[in-house]
Design a protein around this motif. Structure first.
Motif, PDB file in Angstrom:
ATOM      1  N   PRO A  76       0.802  -1.222   0.000  1.00  0.00           N
ATOM      2  CA  PRO A  76       0.000   0.000   0.000  1.00  0.00           C
ATOM      3  C   PRO A  76       0.838   1.277   0.000  1.00  0.00           C
ATOM      4  CG  PRO A  76       0.051  -0.926   2.202  1.00  0.00           C
ATOM      5  CD  PRO A  76       0.747  -1.908   1.311  1.00  0.00           C
ATOM      6  N   GLY A  77       2.153   1.137   0.203  1.00  0.00           N
ATOM      7  CA  GLY A  77       3.008   2.317   0.253  1.00  0.00           C
ATOM      8  C   GLY A  77       3.468   2.811  -1.102  1.00  0.00           C
ATOM      9  N   LEU A  78       2.966   2.223  -2.167  1.00  0.00           N
ATOM     10  CA  LEU A  78       3.376   2.643  -3.509  1.00  0.00           C
ATOM     11  C   LEU A  78       3.032   4.115  -3.744  1.00  0.00           C
ATOM     12  CD1 LEU A  78       2.226  -0.414  -5.663  1.00  0.00           C
ATOM     13  CD2 LEU A  78       4.587   0.272  -5.193  1.00  0.00           C
ATOM     14  N   GLY A  79       3.977   4.814  -4.356  1.00  0.00           N
ATOM     15  CA  GLY A  79       3.727   6.199  -4.702  1.00  0.00           C
ATOM     16  C   GLY A  79       2.867   6.316  -5.945  1.00  0.00           C
ATOM     17  N   ALA A  80       2.466   7.536  -6.274  1.00  0.00           N
ATOM     18  CA  ALA A  80       1.589   7.749  -7.419  1.00  0.00           C
ATOM     19  C   ALA A  80       2.225   7.268  -8.720  1.00  0.00           C
ATOM     20  CB  ALA A  80       1.226   9.232  -7.516  1.00  0.00           C
ATOM     21  N   ASP A  81       3.526   7.467  -8.874  1.00  0.00           N
ATOM     22  CA  ASP A  81       4.207   7.016 -10.078  1.00  0.00           C
ATOM     23  C   ASP A  81       4.472   5.518 -10.057  1.00  0.00           C
ATOM     24  OD1 ASP A  81       4.219   9.622 -10.924  1.00  0.00           O
ATOM     25  OD2 ASP A  81       6.285  10.016 -10.303  1.00  0.00           O
ATOM     26  N   ASP A  82       4.711   4.975  -8.850  1.00  0.00           N
ATOM     27  CA  ASP A  82       5.097   3.565  -8.731  1.00  0.00           C
ATOM     28  C   ASP A  82       3.962   2.608  -9.064  1.00  0.00           C
ATOM     29  OD1 ASP A  82       7.611   4.357  -7.908  1.00  0.00           O
ATOM     30  OD2 ASP A  82       7.069   4.354  -5.787  1.00  0.00           O
ATOM     31  N   VAL A  83       2.713   2.997  -8.798  1.00  0.00           N
ATOM     32  CA  VAL A  83       1.610   2.065  -8.971  1.00  0.00           C
ATOM     33  C   VAL A  83       1.437   1.679 -10.439  1.00  0.00           C
ATOM     34  CG1 VAL A  83      -0.187   3.851  -9.187  1.00  0.00           C
ATOM     35  CG2 VAL A  83      -0.776   1.588  -8.307  1.00  0.00           C
ATOM     36  N   MET A  84       1.610   2.626 -11.342  1.00  0.00           N
ATOM     37  CA  MET A  84       1.494   2.313 -12.759  1.00  0.00           C
ATOM     38  C   MET A  84       2.645   1.426 -13.215  1.00  0.00           C
ATOM     39  SD  MET A  84       0.973   4.953 -15.945  1.00  0.00           S
ATOM     40  CE  MET A  84      -0.189   5.884 -14.963  1.00  0.00           C
TER      41      MET A  84
ATOM     42  N   GLU B  63      -2.631  10.586  -3.337  1.00  0.00           N
ATOM     43  CA  GLU B  63      -2.123  10.761  -4.690  1.00  0.00           C
ATOM     44  C   GLU B  63      -2.118   9.443  -5.457  1.00  0.00           C
ATOM     45  OE1 GLU B  63      -0.636  11.632  -1.956  1.00  0.00           O
ATOM     46  OE2 GLU B  63      -0.625  13.836  -1.944  1.00  0.00           O
ATOM     47  N   THR B  64      -1.803   8.344  -4.745  1.00  0.00           N
ATOM     48  CA  THR B  64      -1.787   7.037  -5.393  1.00  0.00           C
ATOM     49  C   THR B  64      -3.199   6.593  -5.757  1.00  0.00           C
ATOM     50  OG1 THR B  64       0.174   6.455  -4.089  1.00  0.00           O
ATOM     51  CG2 THR B  64      -0.999   4.662  -5.167  1.00  0.00           C
TER      52      THR B  64
ATOM     53  N   GLU C 271      -5.599   8.517  -6.487  1.00  0.00           N
ATOM     54  CA  GLU C 271      -5.998   9.317  -7.645  1.00  0.00           C
ATOM     55  C   GLU C 271      -5.434   8.727  -8.931  1.00  0.00           C
ATOM     56  OE1 GLU C 271      -7.561  12.327 -10.096  1.00  0.00           O
ATOM     57  OE2 GLU C 271      -8.120  11.456  -8.180  1.00  0.00           O
ATOM     58  N   THR C 272      -4.211   8.191  -8.872  1.00  0.00           N
ATOM     59  CA  THR C 272      -3.636   7.516 -10.036  1.00  0.00           C
ATOM     60  C   THR C 272      -4.449   6.272 -10.385  1.00  0.00           C
ATOM     61  OG1 THR C 272      -1.409   8.322  -9.511  1.00  0.00           O
ATOM     62  CG2 THR C 272      -1.563   6.409 -10.957  1.00  0.00           C
ATOM     63  N   VAL C 273      -4.927   5.568  -9.360  1.00  0.00           N
ATOM     64  CA  VAL C 273      -5.785   4.405  -9.590  1.00  0.00           C
ATOM     65  C   VAL C 273      -7.029   4.828 -10.363  1.00  0.00           C
ATOM     66  CG1 VAL C 273      -7.267   2.717  -8.445  1.00  0.00           C
ATOM     67  CG2 VAL C 273      -4.935   3.097  -7.618  1.00  0.00           C
ATOM     68  N   ARG C 274      -7.586   5.968  -9.994  1.00  0.00           N
ATOM     69  CA  ARG C 274      -8.768   6.458 -10.721  1.00  0.00           C
ATOM     70  C   ARG C 274      -8.429   6.725 -12.180  1.00  0.00           C
ATOM     71  NH1 ARG C 274     -10.790  10.947 -12.809  1.00  0.00           N
ATOM     72  NH2 ARG C 274      -9.033  12.224 -12.118  1.00  0.00           N
ATOM     73  N   LEU C 275      -7.292   7.344 -12.428  1.00  0.00           N
ATOM     74  CA  LEU C 275      -6.894   7.645 -13.804  1.00  0.00           C
ATOM     75  C   LEU C 275      -6.692   6.365 -14.605  1.00  0.00           C
ATOM     76  CD1 LEU C 275      -4.381  10.572 -13.142  1.00  0.00           C
ATOM     77  CD2 LEU C 275      -6.740  10.716 -13.997  1.00  0.00           C
ATOM     78  N   LEU C 276      -6.166   5.325 -13.955  1.00  0.00           N
ATOM     79  CA  LEU C 276      -5.990   4.047 -14.645  1.00  0.00           C
ATOM     80  C   LEU C 276      -7.341   3.450 -15.045  1.00  0.00           C
ATOM     81  CD1 LEU C 276      -3.154   2.413 -12.503  1.00  0.00           C
ATOM     82  CD2 LEU C 276      -3.004   3.089 -14.910  1.00  0.00           C
ATOM     83  N   SER C 277      -8.356   3.709 -14.243  1.00  0.00           N
ATOM     84  CA  SER C 277      -9.687   3.178 -14.577  1.00  0.00           C
ATOM     85  C   SER C 277     -10.271   3.862 -15.805  1.00  0.00           C
ATOM     86  CB  SER C 277     -10.637   3.342 -13.386  1.00  0.00           C
ATOM     87  OG  SER C 277     -11.001   4.703 -13.206  1.00  0.00           O
ATOM     88  N   ASN C 278      -9.646   4.968 -16.244  1.00  0.00           N
ATOM     89  CA  ASN C 278     -10.112   5.662 -17.449  1.00  0.00           C
ATOM     90  C   ASN C 278      -9.663   4.973 -18.727  1.00  0.00           C
ATOM     91  OD1 ASN C 278     -11.396   7.648 -15.978  1.00  0.00           O
ATOM     92  ND2 ASN C 278      -9.661   9.063 -16.039  1.00  0.00           N
ATOM     93  N   LEU C 279      -8.696   4.048 -18.620  1.00  0.00           N
ATOM     94  CA  LEU C 279      -8.207   3.367 -19.814  1.00  0.00           C
ATOM     95  C   LEU C 279      -9.305   2.465 -20.348  1.00  0.00           C
ATOM     96  CD1 LEU C 279      -4.618   2.406 -18.569  1.00  0.00           C
ATOM     97  CD2 LEU C 279      -5.297   4.365 -19.983  1.00  0.00           C
ATOM     98  N   GLU C 280      -9.743   2.735 -21.577  1.00  0.00           N
ATOM     99  CA  GLU C 280     -10.891   2.006 -22.104  1.00  0.00           C
ATOM    100  C   GLU C 280     -10.926   2.087 -23.619  1.00  0.00           C
ATOM    101  OE1 GLU C 280     -13.864   5.827 -21.370  1.00  0.00           O
ATOM    102  OE2 GLU C 280     -14.047   4.043 -20.103  1.00  0.00           O
ATOM    103  N   THR C 281     -11.726   1.214 -24.194  1.00  0.00           N
ATOM    104  CA  THR C 281     -12.022   1.296 -25.621  1.00  0.00           C
ATOM    105  C   THR C 281     -13.357   2.015 -25.756  1.00  0.00           C
ATOM    106  OG1 THR C 281     -13.221  -0.821 -25.628  1.00  0.00           O
ATOM    107  CG2 THR C 281     -10.835  -0.900 -25.991  1.00  0.00           C
TER     108      THR C 281
ATOM    109  N   GLU D 154     -10.643  15.492  -1.835  1.00  0.00           N
ATOM    110  CA  GLU D 154      -9.570  15.399  -2.828  1.00  0.00           C
ATOM    111  C   GLU D 154      -9.757  14.245  -3.814  1.00  0.00           C
ATOM    112  OE1 GLU D 154      -7.709  17.228   0.879  1.00  0.00           O
ATOM    113  OE2 GLU D 154      -9.255  15.773   0.321  1.00  0.00           O
ATOM    114  N   ILE D 155     -10.393  13.175  -3.384  1.00  0.00           N
ATOM    115  CA  ILE D 155     -10.549  12.020  -4.283  1.00  0.00           C
ATOM    116  C   ILE D 155     -12.029  11.675  -4.487  1.00  0.00           C
ATOM    117  CG2 ILE D 155      -8.281  10.996  -3.867  1.00  0.00           C
ATOM    118  CD1 ILE D 155      -9.574   9.139  -1.857  1.00  0.00           C
TER     119      ILE D 155
END
Length: 325
Positions: free
Chosen positions: A79-87, A137-138, A140-150, A174-175
């Protein structure tokens, strides 16, 4: 150990998740079915919340076993992954080769890989455990990843497993966008007293026990109340209860064995190593001694009179500005 005594093939109450002894009662089976359906529907983010020891990890292992073969599963257990690390972690778990550390490049490569898998009829699901401990922040990155779609499908399905604090974190402004993306939420409730006896005896029979029920409704209810319905605690107490019955050489679990297990569990957290107590005592002596030394140095006349008063006791004392007495 009591395995042979009770005719068991393996320990029945291990606290490590073992899908072979998954108990579908207490709404666990229903939650599992609903989770599998939510993932296969492939929309939004799914959330599972439960107290520590309520069985979230067991549920995630069962869910992994239930998913069809075309699902590629990614576990994020840190769970300690940073916003950049999760991707980067997701890309690594999917087998992508090391790439530039620039997030734009990583996101592009990850998107390409997800599109390829989707074209091949595959689905990618990410399990995030201990999500309540992730930085905002992490998440929020998870949310952005959920935007990946066709045009018609999500490329990445995300399941958040967390403690009740996760709901508190999702309530923050914030989230709030992440909160709106959660389409299915499940609460893993504590085991009820009515289910406790069934659960305990189910676990025993799953590992080879063939006799009459060892845990009566009354004894199971008492253990469950002591465990507050949390399966991990209940497993620990049940194991101690069987050990107490084994020590008495009996195959019947009584109230006395239950009380012994409760006392043993209550006593354990209060034990303190002797070294810790000795260290605390020495620290206290150093503080007191240092304070006395400072007082004596600040008051030479008083120190001299104090030294004279203890000289008769045969104690060697150093008086500031003078010789040792």
């Amino acid at each position: 150990m009591y395995l042979e005594h009770f005719g068991l093939d393996q320990p029945p109450f291990r606290i490590t998740p073992d899908t072979r002894v998954f108990y579908p009662g207490g709404e666990r089976g229903a939650v599992l079915e609903a989770l599998a359906w939510a993932i296969e529907s492939g929309e939004g983010i799914v959330k599972v919340v439960g107290e520590v020891g309520s069985g979230k990890t067991m549920l995630s292992r069962m869910l992994a076993n239930r998913l069809p073969s075309h699902v590629d599963l990614v576990y994020l257990v840190n769970p300690g992954l940073g916003a950049d690390d999760v991707m980067l972690a997701i890309a690594f778990e999917l087998g992508l080769q090391p790439m530039s550390g620039r997030m734009l490049v990583i996101q592009h490569k990850l998107h390409e890989d997800l599109v390829r898998r989707h074209a091949e009829g595959r689905q990618v699901v990410v399990f995030i455990e201990e999500a309540q401990s992730m930085p905002l922040e992490t998440l929020e990155t998870v949310r952005l990843l959920s935007n990946l779609e066709t045009d018609d499908s999500k490329l990445l399905q995300i399941v958040l497993f967390g403690q009740p604090e996760l709901d508190d974190k999702l309530d923050t402004n914030e989230i709030r966008q992440l909160r709106e993306r959660i389409t299915h939420s499940f609460d893993l409730r504590p085991l009820s007293d009515e289910n406790a006896s069934e659960y305990l005896n189910f676990r025993l029979r799953a590992v080879g026990y063939r006799g009459p029920d060892l845990f009566s409704r009354a004894n199971a209810r008492r253990l469950n109340q002591h465990a507050q319905g949390l399966i991990r605690r209940l497993n620990v107490l049940a194991d101690k209860t069987l050990m107490a019955a084994y020590a008495d050489g009996t195959h019947t679990v009584t109230r006395r064995h239950v009380r012994r297990a409760e006392r043993d569990r209550e006593a354990a957290p209060r034990r303190r190593p002797r070294r810790l107590l000795l260290g605390a005592s020495l620290a206290l002596l150093l503080v007191v001694g240092g304070t006395m030394a400072w007082i004596l140095l600040q008051n030479p006349d008083w120190a001299s009179r104090w030294a004279e008063s203890v000289q008769g006791a045969g104690i060697a004392v150093f008086a500031p500005g003078g010789d040792s007495q």
